[in-house]
Write an enzyme that holds these catalytic residues in place. Structure first.
Site, PDB file in Angstrom:
ATOM      1  N   ARG A   1       0.832  -1.209   0.000  1.00  0.00           N
ATOM      2  CA  ARG A   1       0.000   0.000   0.000  1.00  0.00           C
ATOM      3  C   ARG A   1       0.864   1.256   0.000  1.00  0.00           C
ATOM      4  O   ARG A   1       0.466   2.299  -0.536  1.00  0.00           O
ATOM      5  CB  ARG A   1      -0.914   0.025   1.234  1.00  0.00           C
ATOM      6  CG  ARG A   1      -2.022  -0.967   1.177  1.00  0.00           C
ATOM      7  CD  ARG A   1      -3.001  -0.830   2.323  1.00  0.00           C
ATOM      8  NE  ARG A   1      -3.928  -1.953   2.294  1.00  0.00           N
ATOM      9  CZ  ARG A   1      -4.972  -2.038   1.488  1.00  0.00           C
ATOM     10  NH1 ARG A   1      -5.241  -1.037   0.673  1.00  0.00           N
ATOM     11  NH2 ARG A   1      -5.752  -3.100   1.489  1.00  0.00           N
TER      12      ARG A   1
ATOM     13  N   ASP B   1      -9.512   0.744  -7.123  1.00  0.00           N
ATOM     14  CA  ASP B   1     -10.141   0.507  -5.828  1.00  0.00           C
ATOM     15  C   ASP B   1     -10.304  -0.973  -5.480  1.00  0.00           C
ATOM     16  O   ASP B   1     -11.190  -1.339  -4.722  1.00  0.00           O
ATOM     17  CB  ASP B   1     -11.516   1.203  -5.825  1.00  0.00           C
ATOM     18  CG  ASP B   1     -12.197   1.189  -4.469  1.00  0.00           C
ATOM     19  OD1 ASP B   1     -11.482   1.217  -3.459  1.00  0.00           O
ATOM     20  OD2 ASP B   1     -13.442   1.137  -4.422  1.00  0.00           O
TER      21      ASP B   1
ATOM     22  N   LEU C   1     -11.014  13.014  -1.561  1.00  0.00           N
ATOM     23  CA  LEU C   1     -10.210  13.894  -2.391  1.00  0.00           C
ATOM     24  C   LEU C   1     -11.125  14.984  -2.937  1.00  0.00           C
ATOM     25  O   LEU C   1     -12.205  14.688  -3.453  1.00  0.00           O
ATOM     26  CB  LEU C   1      -9.582  13.120  -3.546  1.00  0.00           C
ATOM     27  CG  LEU C   1      -8.701  13.957  -4.481  1.00  0.00           C
ATOM     28  CD1 LEU C   1      -7.339  14.220  -3.844  1.00  0.00           C
ATOM     29  CD2 LEU C   1      -8.533  13.259  -5.831  1.00  0.00           C
TER      30      LEU C   1
ATOM     31  N   CYS D   1     -14.016  25.493   7.662  1.00  0.00           N
ATOM     32  CA  CYS D   1     -15.297  24.830   7.392  1.00  0.00           C
ATOM     33  C   CYS D   1     -15.367  23.467   8.081  1.00  0.00           C
ATOM     34  O   CYS D   1     -14.423  22.676   8.027  1.00  0.00           O
ATOM     35  CB  CYS D   1     -15.482  24.657   5.884  1.00  0.00           C
ATOM     36  SG  CYS D   1     -17.029  23.842   5.415  1.00  0.00           S
TER      37      CYS D   1
ATOM     38  N   CYS E   1     -18.998  19.091   6.737  1.00  0.00           N
ATOM     39  CA  CYS E   1     -19.058  17.631   6.619  1.00  0.00           C
ATOM     40  C   CYS E   1     -19.100  16.971   7.992  1.00  0.00           C
ATOM     41  O   CYS E   1     -19.852  16.014   8.212  1.00  0.00           O
ATOM     42  CB  CYS E   1     -17.888  17.111   5.781  1.00  0.00           C
ATOM     43  SG  CYS E   1     -16.234  17.503   6.421  1.00  0.00           S
TER      44      CYS E   1
ATOM     45  N   CYS F   1     -19.502   4.738   9.940  1.00  0.00           N
ATOM     46  CA  CYS F   1     -19.849   5.299   8.634  1.00  0.00           C
ATOM     47  C   CYS F   1     -21.023   4.541   8.012  1.00  0.00           C
ATOM     48  O   CYS F   1     -21.034   3.309   7.971  1.00  0.00           O
ATOM     49  CB  CYS F   1     -18.628   5.240   7.713  1.00  0.00           C
ATOM     50  SG  CYS F   1     -18.924   5.863   6.047  1.00  0.00           S
TER      51      CYS F   1
ATOM     52  N   SER G   1     -21.833   4.305   4.901  1.00  0.00           N
ATOM     53  CA  SER G   1     -21.388   3.531   3.736  1.00  0.00           C
ATOM     54  C   SER G   1     -20.816   2.185   4.163  1.00  0.00           C
ATOM     55  O   SER G   1     -21.115   1.145   3.564  1.00  0.00           O
ATOM     56  CB  SER G   1     -20.342   4.319   2.939  1.00  0.00           C
ATOM     57  OG  SER G   1     -20.942   5.361   2.226  1.00  0.00           O
TER      58      SER G   1
ATOM     59  N   CYS H   1     -20.725  19.742   1.150  1.00  0.00           N
ATOM     60  CA  CYS H   1     -19.434  20.375   0.896  1.00  0.00           C
ATOM     61  C   CYS H   1     -19.591  21.520  -0.105  1.00  0.00           C
ATOM     62  O   CYS H   1     -20.077  21.311  -1.220  1.00  0.00           O
ATOM     63  CB  CYS H   1     -18.444  19.345   0.355  1.00  0.00           C
ATOM     64  SG  CYS H   1     -16.820  20.044  -0.052  1.00  0.00           S
TER      65      CYS H   1
END
Length: 306
Positions: free
Chosen positions: A56, A128, A152, A186, A189, A209, A211, A243
């Protein structure tokens, strides 16, 4: 044009939003962050994140002879929205054909162009599904910065895009531009995440999360998160939706990402009454197949309790 610019131009011709090139090497800065995240168990059941640790951090160990990393972005921001405001919410990235296939096909076209037009090379496309730190290489290639939600973010395009890369054994001119962090003060999120998965700026605990829970989690969904999913049935876009940089998002032009005609019309009742034949019709080529019919039913049952 030199080789560098010809590759980037071809990437745009293939439909990519942007392309950047960086020199392959060891990701020193990411080593401690990855170690700490894994040590805290924030990867949950994603045990694959703890495997191939060195690969990785160094793509030269993943594909022999790698000298350059070519990173690309592919827009998936949809033209359409789900019509029923009460319907379970599907993440935008899963509306159409599974991005792994679409993105890899385009990357292999780019690789063929490089081999035929730039110079003979050995290369491999990654989307991915291998131990590659996609976002880290995209940052090194000048394509954006890592936001507080760990996505990103591109100054030009926001964050509704997929990331892929080619590892090639050609030594290419690199994009040395590093995009500075534009998150500033900011915290939209962080504030918007209903399960408080963004436990600190730039740190996401996958276990909290939505997801992760609706896609990666193989057993029962964490009961302590009951009532917090905001009707998300597969994936979650909340931290991206709020965002400010995604005000720049424009609809994609990739036909493969267009949803099945019936999908956007499903009412809340249609979702609740979905049988396996309808599931297969709607999601035959979709990333939703990852969770299978049983997983989607689990998710629907969980959000129905809220």
């Amino acid at each position: 044009m030199d080789k560098h610019e010809r590759i980037k131009q071809k990437a745009v011709e293939l439909g990519f939003l942007a392309c950047g090139i960086s020199a392959a090497g060891y990701l020193v800065d990411e080593k401690e962050r990855l170690r700490s995240w894994l040590a805290e168990g924030m990867n949950g059941e994603m045990e694959y994140m703890a495997r191939n640790h060195e690969k990785r951090l160094d793509p030269r160990l993943l594909h022999e002879g790698t000298k350059s990393v070519i990173s690309v972005l592919l827009n998936y921001y949809p033209k359409e929205r789900q019509l029923d405001p009460e319907a379970p919410v599907l993440s935008k990235y899963a509306y159409g054909t599974d991005y792994h296939f679409v993105l890899k096909d385009k990357l292999n076209e780019l690789l063929k162009f490089i081999h035929d037009e730039i110079g003979p090379c050995n290369g491999r496309a990654f989307v991915d599904s291998a131990p590659v730190l996609d976002k880290a290489w995209a940052v090194r290639s000048g394509l954006g910065w890592i936001g507080k939600n760990t996505n990103l973010i591109s100054v030009e395009h926001g964050s509704f895009f997929f990331i892929g890369e080619l590892l090639v054994d050609l030594e290419l001119k690199t994009d040395d531009r590093i995009v500075s962090n534009h998150c500033g003060n900011c915290t939209r999120c962080i504030d918007a995440c209903p399960t408080k998965a963004i436990v600190a700026p730039y740190v996401v605990d996958a276990r909290r999360c939505i997801s992760y829970q609706t896609i990666e989690q193989r057993g029962e969904i964490d009961k302590t998160l009951e009532g917090q999913f905001k009707d998300r049935v597969f994936g979650c876009d909340i931290c991206q939706d709020v965002c400010p940089w995604n005000l720049k998002s424009e609809p994609h032009e990739e036909p493969a990402f267009d949803p099945h005609p019936r999908l956007m019309e499903l009412s809340r009742l249609d979702w609740q009454n979905m049988d396996e034949s309808l599931f297969a019709e709607l999601f035959r080529k979709s990333a939703v197949m990852r969770t299978k019919y049983s997983g989607l039913m689990r998710n629907l049952k969980f959000i129905g309790k809220s």
